[in-house]
Design a protein around this motif. Sequence first.
Motif, PDB file in Angstrom:
ATOM      1  N   VAL A   1       4.485  -1.333  53.800  1.00 16.09           N
ATOM      2  CA  VAL A   1       4.787  -0.666  55.103  1.00 16.09           C
ATOM      3  C   VAL A   1       6.077  -1.191  55.758  1.00 16.09           C
ATOM      4  CG1 VAL A   1       3.930  -0.025  57.181  1.00 16.09           C
ATOM      5  CG2 VAL A   1       2.334   0.163  55.127  1.00 16.09           C
ATOM      6  N   ARG A   2       5.859  -2.425  56.118  1.00  9.27           N
ATOM      7  CA  ARG A   2       7.018  -2.902  56.807  1.00  9.27           C
ATOM      8  C   ARG A   2       8.559  -2.748  56.067  1.00  9.27           C
ATOM      9  NH1 ARG A   2       4.388  -7.938  56.527  1.00  9.27           N
ATOM     10  NH2 ARG A   2       2.639  -7.967  57.988  1.00  9.27           N
TER      11      ARG A   2
ATOM     12  N   ASP B 171      13.637   0.215  55.837  1.00  9.93           N
ATOM     13  CA  ASP B 171      14.149   1.283  55.297  1.00  9.93           C
ATOM     14  C   ASP B 171      14.550   2.740  56.075  1.00  9.93           C
ATOM     15  OD1 ASP B 171      14.421  -0.271  52.945  1.00  9.93           O
ATOM     16  OD2 ASP B 171      12.900   0.917  51.834  1.00  9.93           O
ATOM     17  N   LEU B 172      13.515   3.242  56.657  1.00  5.29           N
ATOM     18  CA  LEU B 172      13.672   4.334  57.506  1.00  5.29           C
ATOM     19  C   LEU B 172      14.639   4.001  58.749  1.00  5.29           C
ATOM     20  CD1 LEU B 172      12.467   7.241  58.043  1.00  5.29           C
ATOM     21  CD2 LEU B 172      10.588   6.189  59.255  1.00  5.29           C
ATOM     22  N   GLN B 173      14.569   2.748  59.337  1.00  2.00           N
ATOM     23  CA  GLN B 173      15.221   2.586  60.424  1.00  2.00           C
ATOM     24  C   GLN B 173      16.841   2.611  59.874  1.00  2.00           C
ATOM     25  OE1 GLN B 173      13.528  -0.946  62.118  1.00  2.00           O
ATOM     26  NE2 GLN B 173      12.141   0.025  63.521  1.00  2.00           N
TER      27      GLN B 173
ATOM     28  N   GLY C 135      19.860   4.967  61.071  1.00  2.00           N
ATOM     29  CA  GLY C 135      20.911   4.517  61.528  1.00  2.00           C
ATOM     30  C   GLY C 135      22.230   5.161  60.657  1.00  2.00           C
ATOM     31  N   TRP C 136      22.094   5.122  59.557  1.00  2.00           N
ATOM     32  CA  TRP C 136      23.318   5.672  58.633  1.00  2.00           C
ATOM     33  C   TRP C 136      23.495   7.122  59.126  1.00  2.00           C
ATOM     34  CZ3 TRP C 136      20.829   3.570  53.579  1.00  2.00           C
ATOM     35  CH2 TRP C 136      21.129   1.987  53.538  1.00  2.00           C
ATOM     36  N   GLN C 137      22.213   7.947  59.122  1.00  2.00           N
ATOM     37  CA  GLN C 137      22.373   9.392  59.317  1.00  2.00           C
ATOM     38  C   GLN C 137      23.051   9.751  60.671  1.00  2.00           C
ATOM     39  OE1 GLN C 137      18.379  11.373  60.266  1.00  2.00           O
ATOM     40  NE2 GLN C 137      19.258  13.370  59.634  1.00  2.00           N
ATOM     41  N   GLN C 138      22.745   8.781  61.566  1.00  2.00           N
ATOM     42  CA  GLN C 138      23.456   8.913  63.045  1.00  2.00           C
ATOM     43  C   GLN C 138      25.077   8.767  62.779  1.00  2.00           C
ATOM     44  OE1 GLN C 138      21.731   9.871  65.910  1.00  2.00           O
ATOM     45  NE2 GLN C 138      23.976  10.121  66.531  1.00  2.00           N
TER      46      GLN C 138
END
Length: 113
Positions: free
Chosen positions: A48-49, A54-56, A60-63
């Motif tokens: 989960v961590r 990965d989600l964060q 960030g990449w998406q932004q």
Amino acid sequence: QQDATITSMDETLKGLTSSNSQQTADIASLEESVAQRNVEIASLRNQVRELQGDLQRMAGWQQDVMNQQINQTEESMQTMVENFVGMVDLLSGQEQRLMSLLKTRNVPIPVPG
């Protein structure tokens, strides 16, 4: 009579001891199962961590990608505006030259409309 009672009590004691041993074995088995589950839970928490990290990173990449697209769009729009202003200036200059040419030749200037 006492021998029979003692024998009966001995059999009962053996049964209780056997039952107690079985319960002890069952408890040990349950404790082992709990320990295995705790290891699985710890592994899942780590996963989960990792997924949260990965989600964060993906957010960030998406932004970053969105910011790049916005900047490129702004630059494209700025270029289009500059080109449009350039064309307007060019046309305005041509209009002034035509008006000047018409005046020098004494040609009546047409009224728009």
